[in-house]
Design a protein around this motif. Structure first.
Motif, PDB file in Angstrom:
ATOM      1  N   THR A 146       0.860  -1.186   0.000  1.00 10.90           N
ATOM      2  CA  THR A 146       0.000   0.000   0.000  1.00 10.90           C
ATOM      3  C   THR A 146       0.897   1.238   0.000  1.00 10.90           C
ATOM      4  OG1 THR A 146      -0.105  -0.050   2.413  1.00 10.90           O
ATOM      5  CG2 THR A 146      -1.924  -1.086   1.208  1.00 10.90           C
ATOM      6  N   GLY A 147       0.287   2.409  -0.241  1.00 14.95           N
ATOM      7  CA  GLY A 147       1.055   3.637  -0.322  1.00 14.95           C
ATOM      8  C   GLY A 147       1.673   3.801  -1.692  1.00 14.95           C
ATOM      9  N   ASN A 152       7.003   2.923  -0.067  1.00 14.26           N
ATOM     10  CA  ASN A 152       6.837   1.473  -0.088  1.00 14.26           C
ATOM     11  C   ASN A 152       7.093   0.972  -1.513  1.00 14.26           C
ATOM     12  OD1 ASN A 152       6.270  -1.134   0.671  1.00 14.26           O
ATOM     13  ND2 ASN A 152       4.062  -0.853   0.815  1.00 14.26           N
ATOM     14  N   ALA A 224      -0.807   6.223  -5.228  1.00  8.46           N
ATOM     15  CA  ALA A 224      -0.936   5.658  -3.880  1.00  8.46           C
ATOM     16  C   ALA A 224      -1.934   4.508  -3.928  1.00  8.46           C
ATOM     17  CB  ALA A 224      -1.395   6.724  -2.901  1.00  8.46           C
TER      18      ALA A 224
END
Length: 515
Positions: A146-147, A152, A224
């Motif tokens: 995620t992100g 990440n 994102a």
């Protein structure tokens, strides 16, 4: 579907070969060869082994010093120690980071805003392999990312794998070794996989969404990735809502505050899962032997059984028992007698192509081959935007490329299939090696190995030995040495002479193939 496997052994008495049983691989392999009446080839010599292992583990040629030191070590553990050194070296992480970057589709598609993301993802893959994080954690970090990539890097996977069908197809092919795309529209013709199963996996991803980013709508950079509290998948024929579940498993009721993708990885990495561990060890076996125990390597199904089911089961069991230790699996394969067999066939296994009674020669991958040319000629290739000294094996995405890599089969990273990488030789490749200025300039540059040798005052016999050690990782035969010395003496332009000798050697199959 029921499958019957029929073996027809050679009609000859079995003679016990010199085949030390170094680990469980060897016992299971030898048992199968005995049942088939196929004696294995002899073990390869030290020079052949260090060249093979260094190419396939570290993605490069061994240096002269490495070869000479290894040949002088006559201890029984020298080969195992070499394998461990290579696995713990930088080349191992570079080589397998490139392999995973290919099938994880780390791809920029000509869009400069995506470059930071592809570099970050490649670096994350490399570091994960170097640190030897457990394979199940490696997979979990990618699937549940995620992100955005700045915080990440595994979220970059979702930049290229964007829709429900891609989530399902890529995940199954990469981590389960199964091609289940046909179940999207109908029952799988060769497996017990229904549309219900296909959309049950899709349901694990039904709440994945993305926002923000910049660039082209279909291939935006730095989006994102997040998980919504709601999301459903409907069966395309019945219209019923399909609950998340693994292949052939019961439905799961996952609360809205949980990420369903974790449940998916939980099912995949469970010890009783029949696909996850087998898919990885089969992929590694294919990397080192040129074909998997199941071939193609990502087509594990009942109607495509392994050539040695007992061996595949044992490798998978070992992988699970060691906590999905990737380095351990590489070490286990490369320290086996099976991996150390010669590529030279005997009279009985010359036509054997799937039971691993000998090592099957395979052409070096495009990036490894280019790095080997650079190493042999002493002239490195440069890549725009990357530091000097960057090897082809370290390129983070498909945008860093050249005509050589494209011609010799570097994959475009359009799918999760390793079949994108082509190793079949062609006339164009031969002509490129023989005539293209890209290769020829490496032989004739002012800093090339040929130029250095031309200025060297040693006698020709010593310099010929150095050339053969550099290019082939072995000493020349007396006939080869005499022919080379005779040619060098006949040529007044020594730079040209050494360049021509190098040119002749790198145009051989011995140089271009792993053997």
């Amino acid at each position: 579907v029921a499958v019957s496997l029929i073996r027809i052994p050679l009609d000859r008495p079995w003679t016990t070969p010199d085949f030390p049983l170094r680990n469980s691989i060897d016992g299971l392999l030898l048992a199968q060869l005995r049942s088939l009446g196929i004696p294995p080839s002899t073990t390869c010599n030290a020079a052949e082994f260090i060249r093979r292992a260094t190419q396939q583990i570290a993605g490069r040629l061994p240096t002269i010093d490495e070869v000479e030191t290894f040949e002088q070590d006559i201890s029984a553990t020298s080969r195992a120690q070499l394998v461990r050194r290579l696995i713990n070296g930088r080349g191992y992480a570079d080589h397998f980071a490139q392999k995973w970057s290919d099938i994880l589709r780390n791809k920029r598609r000509g869009q400069s805003p995506r470059i930071p993301g592809t570099i970050a993802f490649h670096r994350w893959i490399r570091n994960a392999i170097a640190e030897n994080i457990p394979y199940d954690r490696f997979v979990r970090d990618i699937i549940t990312a995620t992100g955005n990539v700045s915080v990440n890097p595994p979220a970059q996977w979702y930049a290229e794998v964007r829709y429900l069908d891609r989530y399902v197809d890529d995940s199954a092919q990469l981590f389960l070794g199964m091609r289940i795309g046909c179940a999207r529209c109908h029952h799988h013709p060769f497996e017990k996989i229904s549309q219900e199963d296909y959309y049950g996996i899709a349901a694990f991803f039904s709440r994945v969404d993305r926002k923000g980013g910049a660039g082209v709508a279909e291939r935006r950079a730095n989006e994102a990735v997040f998980v919504k509290p709601t999301g459903q998948v409907k069966h395309p024929l019945t219209g019923d809502i399909v609950a998340p579940h693994g292949l052939g498993q019961t439905d799961l009721d996952i609360p809205s505050f949980e990420d369903p993708r974790h449940n998916f990885v939980d099912w995949m990495s469970a010890p009783e899962n029949p696909y996850f561990a087998r898919a990885f060890v089969n992929r590694m076996w294919g990397h080192f032997f040129g074909r998997g125990l199941v071939d193609p390597i990502d087509d594990l199904r009942v109607t495509n059984p392994a050539s040695n089911e007992a061996l595949l089961d044992e490798l998978a069991r070992e992988f699970i028992t060691t906590g999905f230790d990737m380095k351990h699996m590489v070490e286990m394969i490369c320290t086996s007698t099976t991996y150390q067999l010669s590529s030279v066939p005997n009279e009985f296994n010359v036509d054997e192509t799937q039971n691993f009674s000998r090592f099957y020669p395979q052409r070096m991958k495009a990036e490894v081959l280019l790095d080997a040319i650079d190493q042999a000629t002493g002239t490195p290739t440069t890549y725009s935007g990357l530091p000097a000294g960057t090897r082809a094996l370290q390129l983070p995405d498909e945008g860093y490329s050249n005509s050589f890599l494209t011609l010799f089969g570097r994959p475009p990273r359009e799918s999760a299939c390793e079949c994108e990488r082509t190793a079949d030789p062609s006339l164009s490749q031969s002509l490129h090696f023989m005539n293209d200025s890209f290769v020829l300039n490496k032989l004739t540059s002012s800093t090339s190995f040929a130029t250095t040798l031309a200025d060297d005052k040693r006698e020709h016999r010593q310099k010929v030995s150095e050339i053969f050690r550099t290019v082939f990782s072995r000493q020349p035969t007396e006939e080869e040495r005499n022919n080379a010395v005779e040619y060098l003496k006949s040529e007044p332009d020594q730079k040209k002479a050494f360049g021509n000798l190098l040119w002749a050697l790198i145009n051989t199959k011995e140089f271009q193939f792993v053997h």
